[in-house]
Scaffold this active site. Structure first.
Site, PDB file in Angstrom:
ATOM      1  N   CYS A  41       0.828  -1.177  -0.016  1.00 46.75           N
ATOM      2  CA  CYS A  41      -0.085   0.037  -0.021  1.00 46.75           C
ATOM      3  C   CYS A  41       0.979   1.325   0.181  1.00 46.75           C
ATOM      4  CB  CYS A  41      -0.907  -0.234   1.217  1.00 46.75           C
ATOM      5  SG  CYS A  41      -1.901   1.498   1.657  1.00 46.75           S
ATOM      6  N   CYS A  88      -0.067   4.125   2.444  1.00 44.27           N
ATOM      7  CA  CYS A  88       0.095   3.722   3.928  1.00 44.27           C
ATOM      8  C   CYS A  88       1.546   4.212   4.140  1.00 44.27           C
ATOM      9  CB  CYS A  88       0.215   2.196   3.923  1.00 44.27           C
ATOM     10  SG  CYS A  88      -1.747   1.231   4.014  1.00 44.27           S
TER      11      CYS A  88
END
Length: 311
Positions: free
Chosen positions: A55, A58
């Site tokens: 991700c 993230c």
């Protein structure tokens, strides 16, 4: 929502701990979720970051969130890898990452999904800190200090950040504000001593990087800035004198006239972005870092810079 509703089946995985940016981050699994999050949130607020190694957002959000949590003594941050802990993600209805939940007194109290601007993350963490059991809320003091810095009120900023540090001595954000206040008051020697005493991992925090840049720039402008009046006269006499514009920008910045300083460099870039090995652009970026990327004046100047560079 009860503990049994969240985790009716117990857990099996081992937990791990790592040190990220100087702040301990616990990797939570089914085995230790109750202990670290549900029970842990009865003594301090717990922010849970649901993430995944693949991700990208993230990776962008994580350091910003960690930096804000590091400034709060009664807030702890833990992480849940959804690839390895799908049951936790499912029971908390996590449908995408990053997802952030805050727990207080055993219950989720707030949260958000997706990467968010630093100002929103700061507001979120401050709100969570104010809900933590027995937590001193220094957010108003930090806000007052930042406003005083924007108003070039060094004494006011110093008072606000000193009070914040008295309540939460480990707050690195308060320390960063204190250093900036010292710069504004001209106490560069002591400000530099504090910066030099910090550990490298502490200086990785965005707000301490800004404080360090402010000290370095103040030392630089002290060496290069001249009297404002003759420099203004030189620019007025020849608007194409980019060397005079640069010197005037440095003098303005040394005098606390940040917007005027950035305006001079922007005009220089508009006229000739490559003058003297792009000196104006390099200096403007140093101004951005020293003032702080979230400052409204910086955001306004950055938009104008982009229009000049990419038009």
């Amino acid at each position: 929502m009860t503990n049994s509703d969240l985790f009716p089946h117990g857990g099996m995985a081992q937990d791990g701990a790592q040190n990220t940016g100087g702040h301990p981050i616990i990797d939570v699994t089914m085995q230790n979720f109750i202990e670290e999050v549900v029970e842990g949130s009865k003594s301090h607020a717990v922010i849970v970051q649901f993430w995944a190694p693949w991700c990208g957002p993230c990776k962008q959000l994580g350091p910003v969130l960690e930096a804000e949590v590091a400034s709060q003594s009664k807030v702890k941050m833990v992480r849940v890898n959804i690839d390895e802990n799908q049951e936790i993600a499912a029971q908390l209805r996590v449908q995408s990452v990053p997802t952030i939940y805050a727990f207080v007194n055993g219950q989720p109290v707030d949260g958000f999904t997706g990467n968010q601007p630093g100002s929103m993350v700061k507001e979120f963490v401050s709100k969570v800190a104010s809900l933590a059991p027995g937590a001193p809320d220094i957010a108003p003091l930090l806000a007052a200090g930042e406003q005083a810095l924007s108003d070039n009120d060094g004494a006011g900023a110093m008072a606000a950040f000193q009070q914040a540090m008295a309540e939460v001595p480990e707050s690195l954000e308060s320390l960063a504000g204190l250093i900036k206040a010292m710069v504004l008051l001209g106490d560069l020697e002591n400000a530099k001593e504090i910066i030099d005493a910090l550990e490298e991992e502490q200086l990785e925090k965005p707000f301490l990087r800004e404080a360090q840049a402010a000290v370095e720039l103040a030392l630089k402008t002290g060496e290069t800035a001249g009297d404002i009046a003759p420099l203004e006269a030189a620019v007025s006499a020849d608007e194409n004198d980019l060397t005079a514009r640069y010197d005037l920008a440095m003098a303005y910045f040394a005098a606390g006239r940040k917007e005027d300083a950035m305006a001079q460099l922007l005009e220089s870039i508009r006229q000739d972005r490559d003058f003297n090995e792009a000196q104006a652009k390099t200096q403007l970026l140093e101004f951005f870092e020293a003032i702080g990327v979230g400052d409204p004046l910086v955001m306004k100047a950055r938009r104008k810079l982009s229009s000049y560079l990419f038009s």
